[in-house]
Structure formats: C-alpha cells, structure tokens
Scaffold this active site. Sequence first.
Site, PDB file in Angstrom:
ATOM      1  N   ALA A 253       0.951  -1.139  -0.082  1.00 37.32           N
ATOM      2  CA  ALA A 253       0.049   0.062  -0.066  1.00 37.32           C
ATOM      3  C   ALA A 253       0.868   1.179  -0.008  1.00 37.32           C
ATOM      4  O   ALA A 253       0.545   2.231  -0.697  1.00 37.32           O
ATOM      5  CB  ALA A 253      -0.984  -0.026   1.217  1.00 37.32           C
ATOM      6  N   GLY A 254       1.760   1.196   0.855  1.00 33.16           N
ATOM      7  CA  GLY A 254       2.942   2.459   0.904  1.00 33.16           C
ATOM      8  C   GLY A 254       3.562   2.496  -0.418  1.00 33.16           C
ATOM      9  O   GLY A 254       3.734   3.629  -1.031  1.00 33.16           O
TER      10      GLY A 254
END
Length: 306
Positions: A253-254
């Site tokens: 996600a990052g």
Amino acid sequence: MNKKGKILVVGSSNTDLVIQTDHLPVPGETILGGNFFMSHGGKGANQAVAVAKLGGDTAFVGKIGTDLFGKQSCELFNKYGIDTTYLYKDEQTPSGVALITVDKNAENCIAVASGANMKLTPADLKHSMSAIDEAEVILVQLEIPMDTVEYVVKAGKEKHKKVVLNPAPAQKLSEELLNGLYLITPNETEAELLTGRKVTDVVSAEEAAQIFLEKGVENVIITLGSKGSCLYNKKESLFIPAFKVKAVDTTAAGDVYNGALCVRIAEKAEWKDAIVFANKAAAISVTRAGAQASVPTRKEVEEFKL
C-alpha cells in the site's frame, strides 16, 4: 492530464511468496494456513509498476538474478511498458524473495532474502547516468545498499532533479542524505526513528516534520496509515484524510501511494490533488491481495468512489 516528466525508480525487485492465515504466528508456533499465492514485489519494483499503471513514464534501475524469478519480473516490467534498459542481472546471486504472512485483519509480517538487490552498486548507477539525466523525478527506497542510495540521491540533487525518498524499511539516515531532498515520505514508525519524536497524530507529525525541514528537506509527507497523510513545507501544511475501505491485504500500500504521488508530482499537480490521488490508489490496493497485483489503473483511481 497534465504534461508529465519522466520518473526514475531505483530500488529492489522481489518475488513474494504469500500465505493467508487466521492470525500471525508467534515465535515457535506453526499455523496451518489458508491460500498460498506467488506475487511480484520488492519496494522499488512495486513503485515502478504503480507509476506505470497509473499513467507515468517510468524507468527502473535494479538488479535481479538470472533465475526464473528474475526472468518473470523482467517480463512483467516489459508488459507494463517500464524502461528496463538499466535493469542489471547478477549471474552469481539469486533474485530477491520475500516470505509474507497475511492475517484475517489484513496485517502482515514479512521476511526478505534480498539476494541480487544487495548487489546493486554505485558503479551500476554510474552506468545508468543517462536515466538520471532524463528523469524529472527520482524515487528511491532503502531495500538496496545504503551507499547506492546515497550515490543516486547525491547525483539527483546535483542535477537538480526532484529526489523523493521513501525511507523504508526504517533505518538511520545521514544529515547529508536528508539535506536537499525534494520530498521524504515516512510513515509513523520511520518518522519516529529518523527524528526521535513519537508520531501518533497530526500534532506529533508536525513536530517530526519540522525536524526534517530543519535538516534541509524541502517537503515532508508523513503517512498515518488509515488516518491519512500530513504535508509540511515552509509555505503550507495539510492533512488529507484517508479513504475508508475494507482492507484485505496491506502489502505494498505504501509503495502504491509513493508511486501515485510521484506520477502527480511529474504532472505538476498541486499537493492536495497529488495526495488525494495517492490516497485513492492506496485505498484501492488494500482491497486486493498481493503487491504488484494490487496496483490499480489510472482509470480505476479516477473513477474511485465510496
């Protein structure tokens, strides 16, 4: 869509071996897991794929082995139109591999065998100088040797590029590396390690961000997970809340967030628009399993609605 500059991503490429479980194991515990799947990952590769799928013009500098994992990764990069001119191969070292366990709450634990990623040297970057010259934005993380990170950051700053550092996995950084960065994008844990200030909310994020600014970083974005993102520079401060979704897997996600952010930076977007775009891309990614497999397309982000 605005006119875009080229984005150079320098970093790692791994193959992720993922097992879904009811809960994360504690030391000494054996769990009979559920689904197993294999996915392409590595922070650098994830970010390069995110840039490409979200409409950016990207090149990737990394190092892989000559094994099946490396071959499959290279084929995938080419499929997405990523420039792999400077994707180097090491005949003596296997490609990077990550073992990932994901629980029912979408939390994960990850063990990485870096392999060829740790063989990416400053000498390789010297041979990649034309890619640095052509880039407007350079995105780098910390899954490759620190001297290589320092080399590309220094070269980018000397050539007046917008150097973006995603300081993950968390580790100490030199004052010289920080000074002159266009943007740093730590999460709460990384911000605390780098500044000594515990980050739990917007107020403590601003305190940490001021330390980065004092060290010569031009812009700071601290991500607060499901809460949102905080931007700080000498002219403005913004808090942009995250989009609420039901998470399946938070892996990458990052990386999706950072890739999306750089796409909009290369398109000369305002900070608020860039962060909202990155928040949307990351929100979509956590609703899907896998790393690069979870990256949404530009169309999906633009049509995203709760």
